[in-house]
Design a protein around this motif. Structure first.
Motif, PDB file in Angstrom:
ATOM      1  N   LEU A   1      11.827   4.249   3.190  1.00 50.30           N
ATOM      2  CA  LEU A   1      11.271   4.809   1.968  1.00 50.30           C
ATOM      3  C   LEU A   1      11.938   6.131   1.612  1.00 50.30           C
ATOM      4  CD1 LEU A   1       7.497   3.978   2.465  1.00 50.30           C
ATOM      5  CD2 LEU A   1       9.113   2.889   0.901  1.00 50.30           C
ATOM      6  N   GLU A   2      12.227   6.935   2.615  1.00 52.54           N
ATOM      7  CA  GLU A   2      12.921   8.198   2.357  1.00 52.54           C
ATOM      8  C   GLU A   2      14.297   7.919   1.766  1.00 52.54           C
ATOM      9  OE1 GLU A   2      14.450  12.166   4.746  1.00 52.54           O
ATOM     10  OE2 GLU A   2      13.125  10.759   5.742  1.00 52.54           O
ATOM     11  N   TYR A   3      14.977   6.921   2.282  1.00 51.44           N
ATOM     12  CA  TYR A   3      16.288   6.551   1.757  1.00 51.44           C
ATOM     13  C   TYR A   3      16.174   6.071   0.314  1.00 51.44           C
ATOM     14  CZ  TYR A   3      20.439   3.747   0.934  1.00 51.44           C
ATOM     15  OH  TYR A   3      21.557   3.201   0.375  1.00 51.44           O
ATOM     16  N   MET A   4      15.180   5.235   0.033  1.00 52.82           N
ATOM     17  CA  MET A   4      15.014   4.678  -1.305  1.00 52.82           C
ATOM     18  C   MET A   4      14.575   5.734  -2.316  1.00 52.82           C
ATOM     19  SD  MET A   4      15.958   1.560  -1.240  1.00 52.82           S
ATOM     20  CE  MET A   4      15.359   1.014  -2.822  1.00 52.82           C
ATOM     21  N   ARG A   5      13.720   6.674  -1.909  1.00 54.26           N
ATOM     22  CA  ARG A   5      13.176   7.673  -2.826  1.00 54.26           C
ATOM     23  C   ARG A   5      13.932   8.991  -2.787  1.00 54.26           C
ATOM     24  NH1 ARG A   5      10.291   4.938  -6.510  1.00 54.26           N
ATOM     25  NH2 ARG A   5       9.097   3.349  -5.448  1.00 54.26           N
ATOM     26  N   GLY A   6      14.741   9.191  -1.767  1.00 56.86           N
ATOM     27  CA  GLY A   6      15.568  10.379  -1.717  1.00 56.86           C
ATOM     28  C   GLY A   6      14.874  11.664  -1.313  1.00 56.86           C
ATOM     29  N   ARG A   7      13.716  11.584  -0.703  1.00 57.94           N
ATOM     30  CA  ARG A   7      13.042  12.789  -0.234  1.00 57.94           C
ATOM     31  C   ARG A   7      12.208  12.502   1.010  1.00 57.94           C
ATOM     32  NH1 ARG A   7      10.067  15.763  -4.800  1.00 57.94           N
ATOM     33  NH2 ARG A   7      11.684  15.367  -6.251  1.00 57.94           N
ATOM     34  N   PRO A   8      11.909  13.548   1.751  1.00 59.40           N
ATOM     35  CA  PRO A   8      11.034  13.382   2.907  1.00 59.40           C
ATOM     36  C   PRO A   8       9.649  12.882   2.484  1.00 59.40           C
ATOM     37  CG  PRO A   8      12.144  15.493   2.992  1.00 59.40           C
ATOM     38  CD  PRO A   8      12.424  14.902   1.637  1.00 59.40           C
ATOM     39  N   LEU A   9       8.960  12.276   3.393  1.00 61.94           N
ATOM     40  CA  LEU A   9       7.651  11.691   3.118  1.00 61.94           C
ATOM     41  C   LEU A   9       6.535  12.378   3.875  1.00 61.94           C
ATOM     42  CD1 LEU A   9       8.547   7.920   3.520  1.00 61.94           C
ATOM     43  CD2 LEU A   9       8.352   9.203   1.403  1.00 61.94           C
ATOM     44  N   ALA A  10       5.367  12.245   3.331  1.00 63.03           N
ATOM     45  CA  ALA A  10       4.137  12.623   4.029  1.00 63.03           C
ATOM     46  C   ALA A  10       3.120  11.526   3.741  1.00 63.03           C
ATOM     47  CB  ALA A  10       3.609  13.961   3.529  1.00 63.03           C
ATOM     48  N   TRP A  11       2.385  11.134   4.725  1.00 61.42           N
ATOM     49  CA  TRP A  11       1.351  10.121   4.544  1.00 61.42           C
ATOM     50  C   TRP A  11       0.026  10.832   4.330  1.00 61.42           C
ATOM     51  CZ3 TRP A  11       2.680   5.157   4.006  1.00 61.42           C
ATOM     52  CH2 TRP A  11       3.925   4.768   4.488  1.00 61.42           C
ATOM     53  N   ILE A  12      -0.720  10.404   3.322  1.00 57.97           N
ATOM     54  CA  ILE A  12      -2.036  10.980   3.061  1.00 57.97           C
ATOM     55  C   ILE A  12      -3.070   9.986   3.573  1.00 57.97           C
ATOM     56  CG2 ILE A  12      -3.654  11.783   1.308  1.00 57.97           C
ATOM     57  CD1 ILE A  12      -1.190  12.332  -0.482  1.00 57.97           C
ATOM     58  N   HIS A  13      -3.812  10.400   4.586  1.00 55.33           N
ATOM     59  CA  HIS A  13      -4.867   9.556   5.153  1.00 55.33           C
ATOM     60  C   HIS A  13      -6.205  10.252   4.924  1.00 55.33           C
ATOM     61  CE1 HIS A  13      -2.149   6.886   7.356  1.00 55.33           C
ATOM     62  NE2 HIS A  13      -1.403   7.968   7.525  1.00 55.33           N
ATOM     63  N   LEU A  14      -7.104   9.550   4.260  1.00 54.39           N
ATOM     64  CA  LEU A  14      -8.433  10.089   4.015  1.00 54.39           C
ATOM     65  C   LEU A  14      -9.465   9.212   4.707  1.00 54.39           C
ATOM     66  CD1 LEU A  14      -8.132  10.831   0.196  1.00 54.39           C
ATOM     67  CD2 LEU A  14      -7.885  12.434   2.086  1.00 54.39           C
ATOM     68  N   PRO A  15     -10.553   9.806   5.156  1.00 51.76           N
ATOM     69  CA  PRO A  15     -11.620   8.997   5.757  1.00 51.76           C
ATOM     70  C   PRO A  15     -12.182   8.016   4.736  1.00 51.76           C
ATOM     71  CG  PRO A  15     -12.070  11.353   6.034  1.00 51.76           C
ATOM     72  CD  PRO A  15     -10.876  11.229   5.150  1.00 51.76           C
ATOM     73  N   ILE A  16     -12.677   6.902   5.189  1.00 50.24           N
ATOM     74  CA  ILE A  16     -13.221   5.871   4.319  1.00 50.24           C
ATOM     75  C   ILE A  16     -14.367   6.421   3.463  1.00 50.24           C
ATOM     76  CG2 ILE A  16     -14.886   4.896   5.944  1.00 50.24           C
ATOM     77  CD1 ILE A  16     -12.667   2.773   3.723  1.00 50.24           C
ATOM     78  N   ASP A  17     -15.089   7.398   3.977  1.00 57.25           N
ATOM     79  CA  ASP A  17     -16.228   7.955   3.247  1.00 57.25           C
ATOM     80  C   ASP A  17     -15.882   9.254   2.498  1.00 57.25           C
ATOM     81  OD1 ASP A  17     -15.900   9.493   5.505  1.00 57.25           O
ATOM     82  OD2 ASP A  17     -18.036   9.581   5.998  1.00 57.25           O
ATOM     83  N   ALA A  18     -14.580   9.482   2.250  1.00 55.63           N
ATOM     84  CA  ALA A  18     -14.161  10.689   1.526  1.00 55.63           C
ATOM     85  C   ALA A  18     -14.665  10.649   0.086  1.00 55.63           C
ATOM     86  CB  ALA A  18     -12.642  10.807   1.542  1.00 55.63           C
ATOM     87  N   GLU A  19     -14.904  11.796  -0.459  1.00 54.12           N
ATOM     88  CA  GLU A  19     -15.335  11.918  -1.856  1.00 54.12           C
ATOM     89  C   GLU A  19     -14.303  11.223  -2.753  1.00 54.12           C
ATOM     90  OE1 GLU A  19     -17.745  12.944  -4.882  1.00 54.12           O
ATOM     91  OE2 GLU A  19     -18.179  13.452  -2.803  1.00 54.12           O
ATOM     92  N   PRO A  20     -14.719  10.358  -3.683  1.00 53.20           N
ATOM     93  CA  PRO A  20     -13.777   9.609  -4.521  1.00 53.20           C
ATOM     94  C   PRO A  20     -12.845  10.486  -5.363  1.00 53.20           C
ATOM     95  CG  PRO A  20     -16.001   8.739  -4.779  1.00 53.20           C
ATOM     96  CD  PRO A  20     -16.101   9.974  -3.942  1.00 53.20           C
ATOM     97  N   THR A  21     -13.234  11.716  -5.634  1.00 57.40           N
ATOM     98  CA  THR A  21     -12.399  12.605  -6.451  1.00 57.40           C
ATOM     99  C   THR A  21     -11.343  13.341  -5.620  1.00 57.40           C
ATOM    100  OG1 THR A  21     -14.016  14.390  -6.208  1.00 57.40           O
ATOM    101  CG2 THR A  21     -14.235  12.951  -8.134  1.00 57.40           C
ATOM    102  N   LEU A  22     -11.400  13.209  -4.293  1.00 59.35           N
ATOM    103  CA  LEU A  22     -10.490  13.966  -3.429  1.00 59.35           C
ATOM    104  C   LEU A  22      -9.032  13.534  -3.596  1.00 59.35           C
ATOM    105  CD1 LEU A  22     -10.156  16.144  -1.318  1.00 59.35           C
ATOM    106  CD2 LEU A  22     -10.651  14.444   0.446  1.00 59.35           C
ATOM    107  N   LEU A  23      -8.760  12.235  -3.544  1.00 61.81           N
ATOM    108  CA  LEU A  23      -7.371  11.774  -3.658  1.00 61.81           C
ATOM    109  C   LEU A  23      -6.753  12.158  -5.005  1.00 61.81           C
ATOM    110  CD1 LEU A  23      -4.951  10.415  -2.398  1.00 61.81           C
ATOM    111  CD2 LEU A  23      -5.839   8.221  -3.210  1.00 61.81           C
ATOM    112  N   PRO A  24      -7.423  11.930  -6.135  1.00 59.51           N
ATOM    113  CA  PRO A  24      -6.822  12.370  -7.406  1.00 59.51           C
ATOM    114  C   PRO A  24      -6.522  13.871  -7.444  1.00 59.51           C
ATOM    115  CG  PRO A  24      -8.619  10.853  -7.827  1.00 59.51           C
ATOM    116  CD  PRO A  24      -8.649  11.162  -6.356  1.00 59.51           C
ATOM    117  N   MET A  25      -7.372  14.685  -6.824  1.00 55.84           N
ATOM    118  CA  MET A  25      -7.113  16.130  -6.780  1.00 55.84           C
ATOM    119  C   MET A  25      -5.864  16.422  -5.954  1.00 55.84           C
ATOM    120  SD  MET A  25     -10.970  17.837  -6.633  1.00 55.84           S
ATOM    121  CE  MET A  25     -10.785  18.182  -4.928  1.00 55.84           C
ATOM    122  N   ILE A  26      -5.726  15.755  -4.815  1.00 50.03           N
ATOM    123  CA  ILE A  26      -4.543  15.954  -3.965  1.00 50.03           C
ATOM    124  C   ILE A  26      -3.280  15.521  -4.706  1.00 50.03           C
ATOM    125  CG2 ILE A  26      -3.389  15.177  -1.860  1.00 50.03           C
ATOM    126  CD1 ILE A  26      -6.197  15.020  -0.565  1.00 50.03           C
TER     127      ILE A  26
END
Length: 65
Positions: free
Chosen positions: A19-44
């Motif tokens: 994926l880094e090769y295809m997108r041309g930048r380093p990656l970070a994986w965002i893992h949120l708990p299953i019970d995370a506030e639904p608005t958290l990912l859009p804010m991130i």
């Protein structure tokens, strides 16, 4: 040229390097708990996007806006 990466579909390292090769930048994986506030990912995603990074949905490989 060999990068000595595992050719397994279950290799996180190989997937990340591909994926880094295809997108041309380093990656970070965002893992949120299953019970995370639904608005958290859009804010991130908003914060990361404002900093000039692209967030990719791993299910369909499309940028998240």
């Amino acid at each position: 040229m060999s990068h000595e990466l595992p050719d397994s579909l279950h290799s996180k390292e190989s997937a990340a390097k591909f994926l880094e090769y295809m997108r041309g930048r380093p990656l970070a994986w965002i893992h949120l708990p299953i019970d995370a506030e639904p608005t958290l990912l859009p804010m991130i995603v908003k914060i990361i996007s404002e900093l000039g990074h692209i967030v990719i949905d791993p299910d369909n490989m499309n940028p998240i806006n």
